[in-house]
Design a protein around this motif. Structure first.
Motif, mmCIF file in Angstrom:
data_model
loop_
_atom_site.group_PDB
_atom_site.id
_atom_site.type_symbol
_atom_site.label_atom_id
_atom_site.label_comp_id
_atom_site.label_asym_id
_atom_site.label_seq_id
_atom_site.Cartn_x
_atom_site.Cartn_y
_atom_site.Cartn_z
ATOM 1 N N SER A 198 1.010 -1.316 -0.017
ATOM 2 C CA SER A 198 0.065 -0.030 -0.065
ATOM 3 C C SER A 198 0.903 1.379 -0.178
ATOM 4 C CB SER A 198 -0.832 -0.034 1.270
ATOM 5 O OG SER A 198 -0.266 0.153 2.457
ATOM 6 N N PHE A 199 2.075 1.334 0.034
ATOM 7 C CA PHE A 199 3.074 2.432 -0.075
ATOM 8 C C PHE A 199 3.581 2.453 -1.387
ATOM 9 C CE2 PHE A 199 7.475 4.137 0.462
ATOM 10 C CZ PHE A 199 6.842 5.441 1.136
ATOM 11 N N ARG A 200 2.837 3.605 -2.100
ATOM 12 C CA ARG A 200 2.724 3.943 -3.392
ATOM 13 C C ARG A 200 2.949 5.516 -3.519
ATOM 14 N NH1 ARG A 200 2.191 -0.382 -6.539
ATOM 15 N NH2 ARG A 200 0.532 -1.786 -5.917
ATOM 16 N N PRO A 201 4.411 5.897 -3.518
ATOM 17 C CA PRO A 201 4.779 7.212 -3.457
ATOM 18 C C PRO A 201 4.615 7.847 -4.997
ATOM 19 C CG PRO A 201 6.831 5.904 -3.159
ATOM 20 C CD PRO A 201 5.275 4.887 -2.921
ATOM 21 N N ALA A 202 4.379 7.049 -5.997
ATOM 22 C CA ALA A 202 4.367 7.550 -7.334
ATOM 23 C C ALA A 202 2.874 8.001 -7.233
ATOM 24 C CB ALA A 202 4.824 6.555 -8.277
ATOM 25 N N GLN A 203 2.121 7.732 -6.479
ATOM 26 C CA GLN A 203 0.665 7.915 -6.757
ATOM 27 C C GLN A 203 0.073 8.843 -5.578
ATOM 28 O OE1 GLN A 203 -1.216 3.989 -6.799
ATOM 29 N NE2 GLN A 203 0.040 3.324 -8.570
ATOM 30 N N ARG B 22 4.639 10.096 -0.635
ATOM 31 C CA ARG B 22 5.848 10.723 -1.314
ATOM 32 C C ARG B 22 6.746 11.214 -0.155
ATOM 33 N NH1 ARG B 22 4.333 11.199 -6.183
ATOM 34 N NH2 ARG B 22 3.235 13.329 -5.748
ATOM 35 N N GLN B 23 6.142 12.089 0.580
ATOM 36 C CA GLN B 23 6.591 13.014 1.803
ATOM 37 C C GLN B 23 7.294 11.873 2.967
ATOM 38 O OE1 GLN B 23 3.376 15.266 2.982
ATOM 39 N NE2 GLN B 23 4.043 17.089 2.035
ATOM 40 N N VAL B 24 6.624 10.827 3.068
ATOM 41 C CA VAL B 24 7.222 9.637 3.899
ATOM 42 C C VAL B 24 8.339 9.362 3.328
ATOM 43 C CG1 VAL B 24 6.752 7.316 4.887
ATOM 44 C CG2 VAL B 24 4.909 9.326 5.065
ATOM 45 N N LEU B 25 8.471 8.899 1.973
ATOM 46 C CA LEU B 25 9.694 8.582 1.273
ATOM 47 C C LEU B 25 10.849 9.470 1.282
ATOM 48 C CD1 LEU B 25 10.711 6.283 -0.261
ATOM 49 C CD2 LEU B 25 9.960 7.325 -2.348
ATOM 50 N N THR B 26 10.446 10.670 1.222
ATOM 51 C CA THR B 26 11.480 11.697 1.465
ATOM 52 C C THR B 26 12.074 11.643 2.775
ATOM 53 O OG1 THR B 26 10.550 12.876 -0.220
ATOM 54 C CG2 THR B 26 12.065 14.007 1.280
ATOM 55 N N GLU B 27 11.404 11.341 3.880
ATOM 56 C CA GLU B 27 11.805 11.306 5.150
ATOM 57 C C GLU B 27 12.529 9.795 5.432
ATOM 58 O OE1 GLU B 27 11.865 13.915 7.226
ATOM 59 O OE2 GLU B 27 10.826 14.812 5.491
ATOM 60 N N LYS C 20 15.602 14.755 -1.149
ATOM 61 C CA LYS C 20 14.595 14.693 -2.499
ATOM 62 C C LYS C 20 15.448 14.028 -3.524
ATOM 63 C CE LYS C 20 11.450 18.278 -0.953
ATOM 64 N NZ LYS C 20 10.749 19.348 -1.394
ATOM 65 N N GLY C 21 16.668 14.269 -3.892
ATOM 66 C CA GLY C 21 17.223 13.569 -4.675
ATOM 67 C C GLY C 21 17.330 11.957 -4.717
ATOM 68 N N PHE C 22 17.921 11.490 -3.433
ATOM 69 C CA PHE C 22 17.708 10.205 -3.163
ATOM 70 C C PHE C 22 16.385 9.464 -3.001
ATOM 71 C CE2 PHE C 22 18.673 6.731 0.167
ATOM 72 C CZ PHE C 22 19.079 5.745 -0.710
ATOM 73 N N SER C 23 15.570 10.407 -2.609
ATOM 74 C CA SER C 23 14.008 10.042 -2.595
ATOM 75 C C SER C 23 13.569 9.538 -4.011
ATOM 76 C CB SER C 23 13.130 11.066 -1.821
ATOM 77 O OG SER C 23 11.967 10.820 -2.125
ATOM 78 N N SER C 24 13.957 10.331 -4.918
ATOM 79 C CA SER C 24 13.658 10.320 -6.162
ATOM 80 C C SER C 24 14.130 9.058 -6.788
ATOM 81 C CB SER C 24 13.844 11.335 -7.375
ATOM 82 O OG SER C 24 13.217 12.798 -6.730
ATOM 83 N N TYR C 25 15.232 8.541 -6.458
ATOM 84 C CA TYR C 25 15.955 7.444 -6.837
ATOM 85 C C TYR C 25 15.186 6.231 -6.278
ATOM 86 C CZ TYR C 25 18.689 3.294 -6.781
ATOM 87 O OH TYR C 25 19.167 2.070 -6.803
ATOM 88 N N LEU C 26 14.900 6.382 -4.960
ATOM 89 C CA LEU C 26 14.181 5.172 -4.321
ATOM 90 C C LEU C 26 12.948 5.029 -4.829
ATOM 91 C CD1 LEU C 26 15.104 5.892 -0.670
ATOM 92 C CD2 LEU C 26 15.849 4.025 -1.822
ATOM 93 N N GLY D 162 11.849 5.523 -7.883
ATOM 94 C CA GLY D 162 12.182 4.855 -9.198
ATOM 95 C C GLY D 162 12.526 3.419 -8.819
ATOM 96 N N LEU D 163 13.337 3.142 -8.019
ATOM 97 C CA LEU D 163 13.635 1.767 -7.554
ATOM 98 C C LEU D 163 12.310 1.147 -7.139
ATOM 99 C CD1 LEU D 163 15.881 -0.298 -7.052
ATOM 100 C CD2 LEU D 163 15.877 0.544 -4.921
ATOM 101 N N LEU D 164 11.481 1.427 -6.351
ATOM 102 C CA LEU D 164 10.433 0.912 -5.998
ATOM 103 C C LEU D 164 9.351 0.654 -6.952
ATOM 104 C CD1 LEU D 164 9.469 2.826 -2.734
ATOM 105 C CD2 LEU D 164 10.479 0.530 -2.842
ATOM 106 N N LYS D 165 9.321 1.598 -8.126
ATOM 107 C CA LYS D 165 8.308 1.571 -9.292
ATOM 108 C C LYS D 165 8.908 0.421 -9.951
ATOM 109 C CE LYS D 165 6.198 4.808 -12.278
ATOM 110 N NZ LYS D 165 5.993 6.161 -13.015
#
Length: 145
Positions: free
Chosen positions: A70-75, A80-85, A131-137, A139-142
């Motif tokens: 249920s963790f879908r930061p792309a959607q 996405r804020q949680v992913l950034t943290e 946020k740069g590392f968050s974007s990478y993560l 993409g990895l999750l996607k």
């Protein structure tokens, strides 16, 4: 273990874990920069054993959350804020534990994910903004789903 209805508290929890790690993790043994240098010193946490605690507990909970279907930061912007943290916490763990964290990733996480980890490590160690590392993560999750 569900994120439903717990996005705000989850974000706060990861923020607090990063702050606790920054304080109790001791001095930085690694730096995040465009041209990172390999860590040369061992972790020296303010509380003995806290370096291991960060790896065993904080790092593992990051991946428990990221593996949650249920963790879908792309959607979802809140997720996405949680992913950034989470990204910030992972980077804090790296700055406090250095090579110990890299070894943990190479021996544990990367084989589990089926990746060699070079791109992960490059993003972890060179993304001066979480946020740069968050974007990478993200993409990895996607790509993993």
């Amino acid at each position: 273990k569900t994120l439903d209805g717990n996005i705000g508290p989850s974000r706060l929890a990861f923020t607090l874990m990063a702050r606790i790690s920054a304080i109790w993790g001791g001095p930085d043994v690694a730096t995040i920069s465009q041209n990172p240098v390999a860590p040369t010193t061992n972790p020296a946490p303010a509380i003995p054993g806290f370096d291991r605690f960060m790896l065993d507990r904080f790092h593992s909970v990051c991946w428990e959350v990221m593996r949650n279907p249920s963790f879908r930061p792309a959607q979802d912007a809140q997720t996405r804020q949680v992913l950034t943290e989470i990204a910030g916490l992972e980077q804090t763990i790296y700055t406090k534990t250095g090579d110990v964290f890299i070894q943990e990733l190479q021996n544990g996480l990367f084989p589990t994910l089926g990746i060699n980890g070079d791109e992960f490590l490059r993003s972890l160690t060179t993304s001066t903004d979480k946020k740069g590392f968050s974007s990478y993560l993200q993409g990895l999750l996607k790509n993993r789903r």
